[in-house]
Design an enzyme around this catalytic site. Sequence first.
Site, short mmCIF file in Angstrom:
data_model
loop_
_atom_site.label_atom_id
_atom_site.label_comp_id
_atom_site.label_asym_id
_atom_site.label_seq_id
_atom_site.Cartn_x
_atom_site.Cartn_y
_atom_site.Cartn_z
N LYS A 79 0.33 -0.70 -0.52
CA LYS A 79 0.17 -0.34 0.03
C LYS A 79 0.75 1.26 0.21
O LYS A 79 1.89 1.19 0.56
CB LYS A 79 -0.55 -0.23 0.95
CG LYS A 79 -2.04 1.17 1.38
CD LYS A 79 -2.71 0.64 2.58
CE LYS A 79 -3.78 1.75 2.72
NZ LYS A 79 -5.08 1.37 3.77
N SER A 154 -9.92 1.44 2.69
CA SER A 154 -8.82 1.71 2.15
C SER A 154 -7.99 1.06 1.12
O SER A 154 -6.96 1.84 0.43
CB SER A 154 -8.47 2.90 2.37
OG SER A 154 -7.51 2.80 3.46
N SER A 178 -10.27 -0.87 6.78
CA SER A 178 -9.08 -1.08 5.65
C SER A 178 -8.67 -2.15 5.07
O SER A 178 -8.33 -2.14 4.26
CB SER A 178 -8.55 0.58 5.56
OG SER A 178 -8.70 1.83 5.28
N1 GLN Z 1 -13.82 3.54 6.06
C1 GLN Z 1 -12.69 3.63 7.48
C2 GLN Z 1 -12.52 5.27 7.27
O1 GLN Z 1 -12.56 5.92 6.49
C3 GLN Z 1 -11.16 3.20 6.95
C4 GLN Z 1 -10.12 3.90 7.45
C5 GLN Z 1 -8.97 2.62 7.41
O2 GLN Z 1 -9.22 1.79 8.10
N2 GLN Z 1 -7.92 3.07 6.71
O3 GLN Z 1 -11.82 5.98 8.06
#
Ligand code: GLN
Length: 474
Positions: A79, A154, A178
Amino acid sequence: MDLYSLTIKKIVQGLTDKEFSCKEIIDGFLDNIAQKDKTINAFITVLDKEAVKQAKAVDKIIAGGEELPSLAGIPIAIKDNILVKGQRATAGSKILDNYIAPYDATVIRKLKQAGAIIIGKTNMDEFAMGASGEYSAYGVTKNPSDLDYAPGGSSSGSAAAVAAGMSVGALGSDTAGSVRQPASICGIVGMKPTYGAVSRYGLIAMASSLDQIGPLSKNVEDSKILFDIIKGRDKMDSTSCEIGEEFGVKSKEVTELVIGLPEECSGKGIQKEVIEVLQESVKKLTDKGIKIETVKLPHLNYGVPCYYIITPAEVSSNLARYDGIRYGKSKSGDELLDTYLNSRGEYFGNEVRRRIMLGTYVLSSGYYDAYYLRAQKVRTKIVEDFKKAFEKVDIILAPTLPTLPFKLGEKTNDPLSMYMADLLTVPANLAGLPAISVPAGKSGKLSIGIQFFAPHFKEDLLFKIANFFENEIH
Ligand code: GLN
């Protein structure tokens, strides 16, 4: 044979048995990326030259008859918020468009030591904020199973890369789901370690009390292989610690495990089809003799509101460093303040700005007690719910997402419905627990995942039950 459909275990075996060369493996994956990634857009950077060079080096070791390190020649996608020395690390943001990582994150150092080949840096929602892959400054990532659908987020690119055979495994970061959420939507395995089990050194911070790096893979066995390499105490991250037998992890046999099913997971806010998949999974487990008990997580529904106070607060502080001076892109102005305003105004996307505004608001004097402090108390309630539940059961089972996979564009104009995608994943982050998402069902071409939670540092139980579910039942 499609080399790119093999698992880590099979590639290691094949290289050792000289069934194929490492160059063939890497070429296979790079070809696949060249063919598919124009459409899927899982990668921000492909490290093709470096990967081929390393593959040749691995082949030399094999030809010399020397012993290979455990992950030698295995392509792993990373990532783009995890630092790989000398490579770009954008975190999906224009503000870091020109940022080159000056050092390796601890997880990267460990992967490299094990001989893994970093095949590329993957697309993601900007600074890991988002649940669909649509908030990246580098274009939307598509779901490889159906291009009209979001891959989840994400860690959108990491999940899509593994699902489409563009990498054998990947690393993502999980602050509210995420890793698990895109894994569930893309039909693969995604694991979030206990907070502190994996070093965060070299991970671009989003919400430091919740962030954890975790593996995405084709199956549970590969997930464990990757976790075992990246875990452990690191002096560069004071929240990290050693994990293993010495911490009193007494392993039970799978069939001795008692699984808890939260009452709240069959109710309001959870789509019918998702509940059906959960119920089928429960039936399959009980048919194999596993005991299921109902547990209560009474504060489950407060997880999302609590998270969307604590996280913006931490985000507003962590992202203060992007000032147009210290890191990344700059748009200077007449005064110092103009440089801050111009740079942040120009290069941060809308969701990131929304979070920074929310964060500074909940931390501001007069509102701190009403929002931030209260959210911290709710967080403690959620921790206590799990503590109580784990007095009765060894593992907790829940769906990964409350809804079926969703289409691209479906939630982008409605931030609240995007936030609700975190309903069932965020509790593990708030409580610091380990959790793993595994495929459990289908809706048309798309996958539906379920997740297992374990008590802190009981990753071994998590892998055991997930492996059993994957192999014996599914
Ligand atoms: N949906 C979560 C957010 O937008 C995802 C965050 C994550 O796990 N990086 O904060």
